[in-house]
Motif scaffolding. Sequence first.
Motif, mmCIF file in Angstrom:
data_model
loop_
_atom_site.group_PDB
_atom_site.id
_atom_site.type_symbol
_atom_site.label_atom_id
_atom_site.label_comp_id
_atom_site.label_asym_id
_atom_site.label_seq_id
_atom_site.Cartn_x
_atom_site.Cartn_y
_atom_site.Cartn_z
ATOM 1 N N ARG A 125 0.823 -1.219 0.000
ATOM 2 C CA ARG A 125 0.000 0.000 0.000
ATOM 3 C C ARG A 125 0.855 1.267 0.000
ATOM 4 O O ARG A 125 0.533 2.223 -0.678
ATOM 5 C CB ARG A 125 -0.955 -0.012 1.203
ATOM 6 N N ARG A 126 1.939 1.291 0.768
ATOM 7 C CA ARG A 126 2.802 2.476 0.830
ATOM 8 C C ARG A 126 4.260 2.032 0.704
ATOM 9 O O ARG A 126 4.668 1.067 1.353
ATOM 10 C CB ARG A 126 2.664 3.200 2.176
ATOM 11 N N LEU A 127 5.030 2.793 -0.097
ATOM 12 C CA LEU A 127 6.437 2.418 -0.314
ATOM 13 C C LEU A 127 7.371 3.474 0.289
ATOM 14 O O LEU A 127 7.193 4.667 0.072
ATOM 15 C CB LEU A 127 6.713 2.349 -1.810
ATOM 16 N N GLY A 128 8.379 3.008 1.009
ATOM 17 C CA GLY A 128 9.369 3.915 1.579
ATOM 18 C C GLY A 128 10.687 3.177 1.755
ATOM 19 O O GLY A 128 10.878 2.097 1.192
ATOM 20 N N PHE A 129 11.579 3.739 2.547
ATOM 21 C CA PHE A 129 12.842 3.040 2.811
ATOM 22 C C PHE A 129 13.310 3.292 4.230
ATOM 23 O O PHE A 129 12.929 4.287 4.861
ATOM 24 C CB PHE A 129 13.921 3.428 1.790
ATOM 25 N N SER A 130 14.135 2.368 4.713
ATOM 26 C CA SER A 130 14.804 2.611 5.995
ATOM 27 C C SER A 130 16.260 2.910 5.701
ATOM 28 O O SER A 130 16.832 2.398 4.739
ATOM 29 C CB SER A 130 14.652 1.427 6.949
ATOM 30 N N PHE A 131 16.857 3.741 6.552
ATOM 31 C CA PHE A 131 18.082 4.420 6.156
ATOM 32 C C PHE A 131 19.125 4.415 7.260
ATOM 33 O O PHE A 131 18.809 4.707 8.423
ATOM 34 C CB PHE A 131 17.709 5.866 5.806
ATOM 35 N N HIS A 132 20.358 4.105 6.873
ATOM 36 C CA HIS A 132 21.489 4.214 7.813
ATOM 37 C C HIS A 132 22.671 4.868 7.114
ATOM 38 O O HIS A 132 23.812 4.483 7.352
ATOM 39 C CB HIS A 132 21.888 2.827 8.333
ATOM 40 N N GLY A 133 22.413 5.821 6.236
ATOM 41 C CA GLY A 133 23.503 6.415 5.452
ATOM 42 C C GLY A 133 23.764 7.864 5.830
ATOM 43 O O GLY A 133 23.308 8.377 6.851
ATOM 44 N N SER A 134 24.497 8.537 4.947
ATOM 45 C CA SER A 134 24.926 9.922 5.200
ATOM 46 C C SER A 134 23.871 10.911 4.688
ATOM 47 O O SER A 134 23.022 10.558 3.851
ATOM 48 C CB SER A 134 26.219 10.178 4.436
ATOM 49 N N PRO A 135 23.953 12.175 5.104
ATOM 50 C CA PRO A 135 23.052 13.191 4.551
ATOM 51 C C PRO A 135 23.200 13.313 3.028
ATOM 52 O O PRO A 135 22.212 13.578 2.333
ATOM 53 C CB PRO A 135 23.485 14.472 5.263
ATOM 54 N N GLU A 136 24.400 13.103 2.505
ATOM 55 C CA GLU A 136 24.602 13.191 1.035
ATOM 56 C C GLU A 136 23.765 12.111 0.330
ATOM 57 O O GLU A 136 23.123 12.364 -0.687
ATOM 58 C CB GLU A 136 26.082 13.014 0.669
ATOM 59 N N LEU A 137 23.784 10.908 0.907
ATOM 60 C CA LEU A 137 22.994 9.839 0.286
ATOM 61 C C LEU A 137 21.491 10.138 0.427
ATOM 62 O O LEU A 137 20.711 9.898 -0.499
ATOM 63 C CB LEU A 137 23.336 8.483 0.924
ATOM 64 N N MET A 138 21.112 10.691 1.567
ATOM 65 C CA MET A 138 19.698 11.040 1.749
ATOM 66 C C MET A 138 19.269 12.059 0.689
ATOM 67 O O MET A 138 18.204 11.923 0.064
ATOM 68 C CB MET A 138 19.472 11.601 3.160
ATOM 69 N N GLU A 139 20.119 13.044 0.477
ATOM 70 C CA GLU A 139 19.831 14.062 -0.528
ATOM 71 C C GLU A 139 19.627 13.403 -1.896
ATOM 72 O O GLU A 139 18.684 13.716 -2.631
ATOM 73 C CB GLU A 139 21.033 15.036 -0.570
ATOM 74 N N TYR A 140 20.512 12.485 -2.209
ATOM 75 C CA TYR A 140 20.453 11.784 -3.494
ATOM 76 C C TYR A 140 19.119 11.018 -3.634
ATOM 77 O O TYR A 140 18.449 11.106 -4.674
ATOM 78 C CB TYR A 140 21.643 10.813 -3.568
ATOM 79 N N LEU A 141 18.741 10.334 -2.566
ATOM 80 C CA LEU A 141 17.502 9.548 -2.631
ATOM 81 C C LEU A 141 16.266 10.447 -2.686
ATOM 82 O O LEU A 141 15.304 10.151 -3.403
ATOM 83 C CB LEU A 141 17.412 8.606 -1.423
ATOM 84 N N LEU A 142 16.329 11.549 -1.955
ATOM 85 C CA LEU A 142 15.180 12.472 -1.972
ATOM 86 C C LEU A 142 15.009 13.120 -3.353
ATOM 87 O O LEU A 142 13.904 13.542 -3.712
ATOM 88 C CB LEU A 142 15.355 13.560 -0.903
ATOM 89 N N ASN A 143 16.107 13.206 -4.103
ATOM 90 C CA ASN A 143 16.033 13.835 -5.425
ATOM 91 C C ASN A 143 15.712 12.865 -6.558
ATOM 92 O O ASN A 143 15.700 13.250 -7.723
ATOM 93 C CB ASN A 143 17.339 14.572 -5.731
ATOM 94 N N GLN A 144 15.507 11.612 -6.241
ATOM 95 C CA GLN A 144 15.113 10.646 -7.279
ATOM 96 C C GLN A 144 13.662 10.933 -7.710
ATOM 97 O O GLN A 144 12.870 11.435 -6.907
ATOM 98 C CB GLN A 144 15.211 9.206 -6.740
ATOM 99 N N PRO A 145 13.326 10.593 -8.945
ATOM 100 C CA PRO A 145 11.940 10.831 -9.392
ATOM 101 C C PRO A 145 10.972 9.785 -8.819
ATOM 102 O O PRO A 145 10.391 8.973 -9.538
ATOM 103 C CB PRO A 145 12.063 10.705 -10.925
#
Length: 457
Positions: A208-228
């Motif tokens: 029903r809902r898709l997301g992710f769990s995260f243990h990385g750096s802010p740079e990687l978070m930025e990269y993932l947040l900017n994906q389409p």
Amino acid sequence: MTKISEKVESLLNKKVSRRSALKAMALGGVAMAGGSLLSSCGGEKKTEATTATPEGLKEGKVTMRTNPKNGDDISLLGFGCMRFPTLSNGRINEELTQQMIDYAYEHGINYYDTAWMYHGGDSQRVIGNCLRKYPRESYFLANKMPPSAQNLADAKRIFQEQLDLCGVEYFDYYLLHNLQRQSQWDDFYVAQGVYDYLLEEKKAGRIRRLGFSFHGSPELMEYLLNQPVDWEFIQIQMNYLDWEDPNMQARELYEMIAAKDIPIVVMEPIRGGALASMGERLVEMMTEERPELSPAGMALSFCATYPAIMCVLSGMTAMEHVVENVNTFIDFEPLSQKANDTLLEVARLHKANPSIGCTQCEYCMPCPYGIDIPHIFQIYDRTSQELNLPDPNGPHDKEFMRKRRLFLNRYKNTIAERATAEFCINCGQCEPACPQRIRIPRQLDRIESLVKQLKHI
Ligand code: SF4
Ligand code: SF4
């Protein structure tokens, strides 16, 4: 078998003094001095009028928050299914787990988070069994695609097995588990088409809902947040110890996600239990702010006070944890700015006592050479947090000898003979798996040196 009511009774006798209970009653419904940090993640609901019993145990259901992306009403306290109680043979104690889930469900907890690797996969079967008696639409079940999946075929097989193990037709919340490196997204989820496959499952109604769990750096978070990609929620490690920690950068991650209006699920709010057993002086500082809360309650409240938090997961291991946590979240009282600042000061003081910060997640296990990494770190951290760690370079007085005996006895009595730090060959295999970024072989070497020094005194 002890009845739940007797367990609750015992919790009351042990944990809640009459004085603090009465104080809690007196505070009921009154805003805390200093103002609150809370507005809310899409709106907050208190499901029923509640009262505090004379003993301090509140009645009613836990506070809810609404996921602003889709209107799901989620309990602010979620049940993490990683640390179920176990029997002496290491298997999950299913009878006790059922009682704990029943208590949680009856008090309004409707978010349950399991994963492929929790309890060697058995967490999925057990939580599925525990929830089966309840209407499927009355709870949210979260599960995750494990980092061990190798390719698309593997991902498809695992997803089907997860549904079968849990005995459900769909997962409400499904996560890409433990993203730590860009290559996991680029090479596995994108290049191999695993994300597209999960989108197909979503279209088919099995997610029903898709997301992710995260243990990385802010740079990687930025990269993932900017994906389409429309991330519907994100799960991060957050607690007051990691909030301003330069390695964990929890505050930065929180702010980045909140700025995109994506709801956040919190993991490790008590940092693997470490924040539940703080030194006496630190507990006193917390008690001055919120006398009715235990250190664990303070740690959970720290996370739940932030407005972008949709759900705070607690991996509860005993009925007492469930009762106490539920009590914290019935008519949840956000922390004042002053209490929040006190916790950050507690974090600074806590860090002045060296601890490794292992959360006992066991992602580093098994070590091919049989080293019992989590227990070695647990003994070290516990002793340090109690301010009982002996300093071999200080005076060898009576107090030092007491600490020395305590630490060596704990080490010898808990760790099997060939599983001690001494036998680590520094192969480095365990280190990349650690979400806390602990330099495992280096820390083991440090502990081994300490043990050697102490033995020769
Ligand atoms: S570095 Fe040490 S603890 Fe880690 S896997 Fe190798 S032998 Fe085991
Ligand atoms: S060392 Fe790291 S991976 Fe291993 S149990 Fe501790 S926190 Fe988990």
